[in-house]
Design a protein around this motif. Structure first.
Motif, short mmCIF file in Angstrom:
data_model
loop_
_atom_site.label_atom_id
_atom_site.label_comp_id
_atom_site.label_asym_id
_atom_site.label_seq_id
_atom_site.Cartn_x
_atom_site.Cartn_y
_atom_site.Cartn_z
N LEU A 98 0.82 -1.21 0.00
CA LEU A 98 0.00 0.00 0.00
C LEU A 98 0.86 1.26 0.00
O LEU A 98 0.57 2.23 -0.72
CB LEU A 98 -0.93 0.00 1.21
N VAL A 99 1.92 1.26 0.80
CA VAL A 99 2.84 2.40 0.82
C VAL A 99 3.47 2.59 -0.56
O VAL A 99 3.57 3.71 -1.08
CB VAL A 99 3.92 2.21 1.89
N LEU A 100 3.90 1.48 -1.15
CA LEU A 100 4.54 1.56 -2.46
C LEU A 100 3.57 2.11 -3.51
O LEU A 100 3.94 2.99 -4.30
CB LEU A 100 5.04 0.18 -2.88
N LEU A 101 2.35 1.63 -3.52
CA LEU A 101 1.38 2.11 -4.51
C LEU A 101 1.11 3.60 -4.35
O LEU A 101 1.05 4.34 -5.35
CB LEU A 101 0.07 1.32 -4.38
N ALA A 102 0.96 4.06 -3.11
CA ALA A 102 0.75 5.49 -2.88
C ALA A 102 1.96 6.30 -3.34
O ALA A 102 1.82 7.37 -3.95
CB ALA A 102 0.46 5.75 -1.40
N ALA A 103 3.15 5.78 -3.06
CA ALA A 103 4.38 6.47 -3.47
C ALA A 103 4.48 6.55 -4.99
O ALA A 103 4.93 7.57 -5.54
CB ALA A 103 5.60 5.76 -2.89
N ILE A 104 4.07 5.50 -5.68
CA ILE A 104 4.14 5.49 -7.15
C ILE A 104 3.17 6.52 -7.73
O ILE A 104 3.48 7.20 -8.72
CB ILE A 104 3.84 4.08 -7.70
N VAL A 105 1.98 6.66 -7.15
CA VAL A 105 1.04 7.68 -7.61
C VAL A 105 1.67 9.07 -7.47
O VAL A 105 1.62 9.90 -8.39
CB VAL A 105 -0.29 7.61 -6.83
N VAL A 106 2.27 9.32 -6.32
CA VAL A 106 2.89 10.63 -6.08
C VAL A 106 4.04 10.88 -7.05
O VAL A 106 4.14 11.95 -7.67
CB VAL A 106 3.39 10.73 -4.62
N VAL A 107 4.91 9.91 -7.19
CA VAL A 107 6.09 10.14 -8.03
C VAL A 107 5.72 10.19 -9.50
O VAL A 107 6.38 10.88 -10.29
CB VAL A 107 7.18 9.07 -7.76
N ASP A 108 4.66 9.49 -9.93
CA ASP A 108 4.26 9.58 -11.33
C ASP A 108 3.70 10.96 -11.64
O ASP A 108 3.91 11.49 -12.74
CB ASP A 108 3.22 8.50 -11.65
N LEU A 109 2.99 11.55 -10.69
CA LEU A 109 2.55 12.94 -10.84
C LEU A 109 3.74 13.86 -11.05
O LEU A 109 3.72 14.78 -11.88
CB LEU A 109 1.75 13.35 -9.61
N VAL A 110 4.81 13.61 -10.31
CA VAL A 110 6.02 14.43 -10.41
C VAL A 110 6.79 14.10 -11.69
O VAL A 110 7.20 14.99 -12.44
CB VAL A 110 6.91 14.19 -9.17
N TYR A 111 7.00 12.81 -11.93
CA TYR A 111 7.83 12.38 -13.05
C TYR A 111 7.30 12.89 -14.38
O TYR A 111 8.07 13.36 -15.25
CB TYR A 111 7.89 10.85 -13.07
N ARG A 112 5.98 12.87 -14.58
CA ARG A 112 5.40 13.24 -15.87
C ARG A 112 5.32 14.74 -16.09
O ARG A 112 4.82 15.19 -17.14
CB ARG A 112 4.03 12.58 -16.03
#
Length: 413
Positions: free
Chosen positions: A213-227
């Protein structure tokens, strides 16, 4: 090659299919231009149609795994590819009003294909040995995307934009035929599962794996940043006097490094703990945007892209494999679907949110991106101490979706 040792034949064939499909998947690049050009729509209309199509793609990624867990990943992939391909073939002949419905359906089906493809890779490889398989499929898809846009520009220039959609649709249908040929129809984890009525539900499985769950939330956040590199970054560069050609070279650095380094990195780091690699990768993404705080000179911009790219190489493959290793056999599709959706959520979230911040306070966007990515990385690193986060070995005997440990699955025919 040593880097491909242990990658099952089925995964190699799936990677080849992903490459060929990515080569013709160029319509998303030219969709907006097509809508405001040959279709004659306003920028606002084109934005709405493109936006609902993007929502369909993200929704397909988030929910596509359910179809695989219920009906079989092979069937989900084939159905999604057929629906997407057929919709793209007929799209140029449709009236504008129909685009609002058909394009989201095509994109939704494409999202289902993406989730099903990830689940097929996961169930074809024993737990703990999936990183190189996911790295290979990413390598193949990225290689195809490197060829696709220039090829699409050639098709549009020589023929018309309508032929882009026809070519993409026909290519997707051919991919479905190819996948039907290489994937066993019966007697494997690719086919329809034997449902276990006593299997825990998805929420219970996720609660038992808090690190996921932590990883999935982190991926959402970083994808917002990365893109942001695809939305606000080119605007920033133009505002500071850089040409479109310079931005194109930055993207070329990103694509070239991924193609050259991702497979070797996956091989070299295959024995390293996944969450540590993911956390370090997210921190590198944050560092990349932090380099834009002092300025946007050529050296800083190139250093930013290098840091972003190295971060992507470190986090994307281990994160995908980690979610697959954590997933129980009966929910592999849904776990991969959650990750697939999280990893593409920035496609919808990044442009409007990044543009709003940049319009209100341009100097605030890059520190904010750096802080968000760094926070996501720190959260993943801290998740290593959560209970039950160690890699779970596959369990045999839980129906057809249980992974039996055999790395090789012969394709049908």
């Amino acid at each position: 090659m040593g880097m491909l040792r242990g990658v099952p034949r089925t995964v190699r064939l799936l990677a080849l299919g992903a490459f060929l499909n990515a080569v013709v998947s160029f319509t998303f690049v030219y969709l907006f231009v097509y809508l405001v050009g040959p279709r004659g729509l306003t920028v606002t209309q084109a934005g709405v149609i493109s936006g609902v199509g993007g929502v369909g793609l993200v929704a397909g990624n988030f929910t596509g795994g359910w179809f695989g867990d219920r009906f079989g990943h092979r069937r989900a992939l084939l159905t999604g590819a057929c629906v997407s391909g057929a919709a793209l073939v007929v799209l140029p002949a449709l009236p504008v009003a129909a685009l609002y419905g058909v394009l989201p359906v095509a994109q939704y089906a494409a999202g289902v294909v993406r989730a099903a493809n990830a689940a097929l890779v996961a169930v074809s490889v024993p737990g703990g040995g999936r990183r190189q398989s996911f790295a290979l499929t990413r390598f193949a898809a990225n290689g195809g995307f490197a060829i696709g846009p220039p090829l699409g520009a050639l098709v549009a220039a020589r023929f018309s934009y309508d032929w882009l959609f026809v070519a993409d649709g026909v290519g997707t249908l051919l991919f479905a035929a190819y996948a039907a040929r290489i994937l066993p129809a019966r007697g494997s984890a690719h086919s329809a599962p034997v449902r276990d009525p006593d299997a825990p539900g998805l929420r219970r499985e996720l609660r038992a794996r808090p690190a996921v769950l932590v990883l999935l939330a982190a991926i959402v956040v970083v994808d917002l940043v990365y893109r942001q590199q695809y939305s606000t970054l080119p605007v920033l560069l133009a505002d500071h006097g850089h040409s479109t050609q310079f931005y194109g070279w930055l993207l070329a650095i990103n694509g070239g490094l991924i193609l050259c380094l991702e497979l070797p990195a996956a091989h070299a780091l295959r024995r390293r703990a996944p969450l540590g690699l993911v956390g370090a990768g997210l921190l590198l993404v944050g560092l990349g945007y932090a380099l834009l705080i002092p300025g946007t000179g050529v050296i800083l911009a190139v250093a930013m892209m290098l840091s972003l790219t190295l971060g992507e190489i470190l986090y994307k493959t281990p994160a995908t494999a980690y979610v697959a290793d954590q997933a129980p056999g009966h929910a592999q599709g849904r776990f991969q679907s959650l990750y697939a959706g999280a990893s593409i959520s920035g496609q919808v979230l990044a442009p409007p949110l990044g543009a709003a911040v940049y319009a209100a306070a341009p100097a605030l966007l890059w520190p904010l991106c750096a802080v968000l990515a760094a926070g996501a990385g720190a959260a993943v690193l801290a998740a290593r101490r959560l209970p039950g986060q160690g890699e779970r070995q596959p369990r045999a005997g839980r129906g057809r979706h249980a992974e039996t440990g055999s790395p090789e699955r012969a394709p049908a025919g």
